[in-house]
Write a protein that holds these residues in place. Sequence first.
Motif, PDB file in Angstrom:
ATOM      1  N   LEU A 240      -2.053   2.925  -8.242  1.00  0.00           N
ATOM      2  CA  LEU A 240      -2.082   3.036  -6.786  1.00  0.00           C
ATOM      3  C   LEU A 240      -0.796   2.468  -6.205  1.00  0.00           C
ATOM      4  CD1 LEU A 240      -5.749   2.052  -5.815  1.00  0.00           C
ATOM      5  CD2 LEU A 240      -4.783   4.309  -6.287  1.00  0.00           C
ATOM      6  N   VAL A 241      -0.129   3.247  -5.364  1.00  0.00           N
ATOM      7  CA  VAL A 241       1.064   2.809  -4.637  1.00  0.00           C
ATOM      8  C   VAL A 241       0.785   2.946  -3.145  1.00  0.00           C
ATOM      9  CG1 VAL A 241       2.668   3.417  -6.485  1.00  0.00           C
ATOM     10  CG2 VAL A 241       2.086   5.125  -4.746  1.00  0.00           C
ATOM     11  N   PRO A 242       1.501   2.209  -2.299  1.00  0.00           N
ATOM     12  CA  PRO A 242       1.252   2.329  -0.858  1.00  0.00           C
ATOM     13  C   PRO A 242       1.579   3.712  -0.302  1.00  0.00           C
ATOM     14  CG  PRO A 242       2.460   0.326  -1.362  1.00  0.00           C
ATOM     15  CD  PRO A 242       2.465   1.153  -2.601  1.00  0.00           C
TER      16      PRO A 242
ATOM     17  N   GLN B 130      -2.184   9.038 -10.374  1.00  0.00           N
ATOM     18  CA  GLN B 130      -1.524   8.257  -9.318  1.00  0.00           C
ATOM     19  C   GLN B 130      -2.002   8.699  -7.944  1.00  0.00           C
ATOM     20  OE1 GLN B 130       1.657   9.753  -7.514  1.00  0.00           O
ATOM     21  NE2 GLN B 130       1.212   8.169  -6.010  1.00  0.00           N
ATOM     22  N   ALA B 131      -2.174   7.730  -7.039  1.00  0.00           N
ATOM     23  CA  ALA B 131      -2.581   8.028  -5.664  1.00  0.00           C
ATOM     24  C   ALA B 131      -1.946   7.026  -4.717  1.00  0.00           C
ATOM     25  CB  ALA B 131      -4.104   7.999  -5.530  1.00  0.00           C
ATOM     26  N   ALA B 132      -1.877   7.376  -3.426  1.00  0.00           N
ATOM     27  CA  ALA B 132      -1.266   6.528  -2.399  1.00  0.00           C
ATOM     28  C   ALA B 132      -2.341   5.967  -1.471  1.00  0.00           C
ATOM     29  CB  ALA B 132      -0.245   7.320  -1.593  1.00  0.00           C
ATOM     30  N   THR B 133      -2.234   4.674  -1.145  1.00  0.00           N
ATOM     31  CA  THR B 133      -3.238   3.988  -0.322  1.00  0.00           C
ATOM     32  C   THR B 133      -2.910   3.991   1.165  1.00  0.00           C
ATOM     33  OG1 THR B 133      -2.155   1.821  -0.467  1.00  0.00           O
ATOM     34  CG2 THR B 133      -3.655   2.431  -2.262  1.00  0.00           C
ATOM     35  N   HIS B 134      -1.626   4.135   1.507  1.00  0.00           N
ATOM     36  CA  HIS B 134      -1.152   4.097   2.892  1.00  0.00           C
ATOM     37  C   HIS B 134      -1.579   2.805   3.607  1.00  0.00           C
ATOM     38  CE1 HIS B 134       0.207   8.200   2.405  1.00  0.00           C
ATOM     39  NE2 HIS B 134      -0.986   8.537   1.980  1.00  0.00           N
ATOM     40  N   TYR B 135      -1.639   1.718   2.832  1.00  0.00           N
ATOM     41  CA  TYR B 135      -1.954   0.393   3.364  1.00  0.00           C
ATOM     42  C   TYR B 135      -3.330   0.354   4.041  1.00  0.00           C
ATOM     43  CZ  TYR B 135       3.088  -0.206   2.722  1.00  0.00           C
ATOM     44  OH  TYR B 135       4.360  -0.244   2.206  1.00  0.00           O
ATOM     45  N   ASP B 136      -4.235   1.219   3.642  1.00  0.00           N
ATOM     46  CA  ASP B 136      -5.564   1.299   4.256  1.00  0.00           C
ATOM     47  C   ASP B 136      -6.599   0.736   3.282  1.00  0.00           C
ATOM     48  OD1 ASP B 136      -7.489   2.479   6.328  1.00  0.00           O
ATOM     49  OD2 ASP B 136      -8.171   3.424   4.463  1.00  0.00           O
TER      50      ASP B 136
ATOM     51  N   GLY C 109       7.389  -5.652   6.700  1.00  0.00           N
ATOM     52  CA  GLY C 109       6.264  -4.767   6.438  1.00  0.00           C
ATOM     53  C   GLY C 109       4.955  -5.289   6.999  1.00  0.00           C
ATOM     54  N   PRO C 110       3.858  -4.588   6.734  1.00  0.00           N
ATOM     55  CA  PRO C 110       2.561  -4.921   7.340  1.00  0.00           C
ATOM     56  C   PRO C 110       1.970  -6.228   6.808  1.00  0.00           C
ATOM     57  CG  PRO C 110       2.311  -3.136   5.755  1.00  0.00           C
ATOM     58  CD  PRO C 110       3.780  -3.389   5.880  1.00  0.00           C
ATOM     59  N   PHE C 111       2.468  -7.366   7.339  1.00  0.00           N
ATOM     60  CA  PHE C 111       2.036  -8.672   6.833  1.00  0.00           C
ATOM     61  C   PHE C 111       0.579  -8.981   7.175  1.00  0.00           C
ATOM     62  CE2 PHE C 111       4.328  -9.499  10.858  1.00  0.00           C
ATOM     63  CZ  PHE C 111       3.340 -10.138  11.600  1.00  0.00           C
ATOM     64  N   SER C 112       0.002  -8.232   8.102  1.00  0.00           N
ATOM     65  CA  SER C 112      -1.411  -8.427   8.416  1.00  0.00           C
ATOM     66  C   SER C 112      -2.315  -7.739   7.389  1.00  0.00           C
ATOM     67  CB  SER C 112      -1.721  -7.877   9.810  1.00  0.00           C
ATOM     68  OG  SER C 112      -1.410  -6.497   9.894  1.00  0.00           O
ATOM     69  N   LYS C 113      -1.700  -6.970   6.455  1.00  0.00           N
ATOM     70  CA  LYS C 113      -2.485  -6.213   5.485  1.00  0.00           C
ATOM     71  C   LYS C 113      -2.193  -6.558   4.036  1.00  0.00           C
ATOM     72  CE  LYS C 113      -2.865  -2.125   8.481  1.00  0.00           C
ATOM     73  NZ  LYS C 113      -2.613  -0.658   8.585  1.00  0.00           N
ATOM     74  N   ILE C 114      -0.934  -6.948   3.718  1.00  0.00           N
ATOM     75  CA  ILE C 114      -0.564  -7.156   2.314  1.00  0.00           C
ATOM     76  C   ILE C 114       0.164  -8.481   2.131  1.00  0.00           C
ATOM     77  CG2 ILE C 114      -0.515  -4.716   1.699  1.00  0.00           C
ATOM     78  CD1 ILE C 114       2.510  -4.779   2.066  1.00  0.00           C
TER      79      ILE C 114
END
Length: 336
Positions: free
Chosen positions: A62-64, A91-97, A184-189
């Motif tokens: 899994l990649v973002p 392989q799949a993308a998470t999109h930070y979700d 980057g999205p510090f509230s998520k990662i």
Amino acid sequence: MREVAQKANVSLATVSRAMHSPDKVSASTVERVRKATEELGYVYNATAGDILRGRSTVLGVLVPTASNALFGETLHGIQTMTVGGGYSVLQAATHYDADGEEALIESLLQRRVHALILTGVTYGLEERVEQLAREARVRIVVVWELPKPDMTASYVGFDNMEAARRMTEYLIELGHRRIGLIVGPFSKIARARHRLEGYRIALERAGIPFDADIVKERSPGLLEGREAMDRLMRNEDRPTAVFAASDLLAIGALKAARSMGLSVPGDVSVAGFDDMEVASYQDPPLTTIRVDAYKIGQIAAQTAMEPLGSPTRNYCLDADLVIRGSTGPIKPGGGR
């Protein structure tokens, strides 16, 4: 497969070994099996082979996002190792979700993957990932981050906090005290949060107050970097340097600076993070943090392909400061 065995004049077991473990069969036998499969148009059923052997030869990754070339380098490193090891990759993308990431993890588990390679763990999923690691039904390898205390999963990463601190301190050494941050999205990662923390630590050590108005949280991307830089540079007390904690954000920031008629590094210094291949081809070439994304992928794959129940392994790679032409000393009278 029975027809292949008959044509090659070997047993079914030998055909199976020649296909999935050629190192355990003589070269001449492997060649006979290969010729027989070609003449018969036979395609090996890897899924059935996994079932018969009672183990999976598939890794889930899994990649973002699939659009970031840096994660592509990690995937390249993974695939370089899996091809030689007899494994394939989903392989799949998470999109930070977080919800999407959880659904993808469950989907890969249903496909009976041998291991999961995760590019960090989105906040809210740490407990589930740790549960999987403890149960040892699949190998869990987290990349691009360092392990938390008492974690069972394996990690292959580097110190994001230390790298961001070093970059910020370098800008301070150049005389900058008004340093913007696009991160980057510090509230998520966690890795984005650690880069923010490294930035704050450097400011604190230099006696520079933290100003949330010149910190912009964005998903790594060119448009996002350009928009964030535009906002920063329209600030009445605008930064003399901007640390974009992703090369994609930094390249977008360079574009914004040019569009506003600003000289880099004359009017504002710009620094990135990752050292993507395109970083050195920017005008001016981008000062950044070098991360060996390809090596991260190689080590992650080696760790993931180990048998279930193998020890937890944690690797911390170097992240080096690379100084190029996009940063320079502050102009006389430019600091505040």
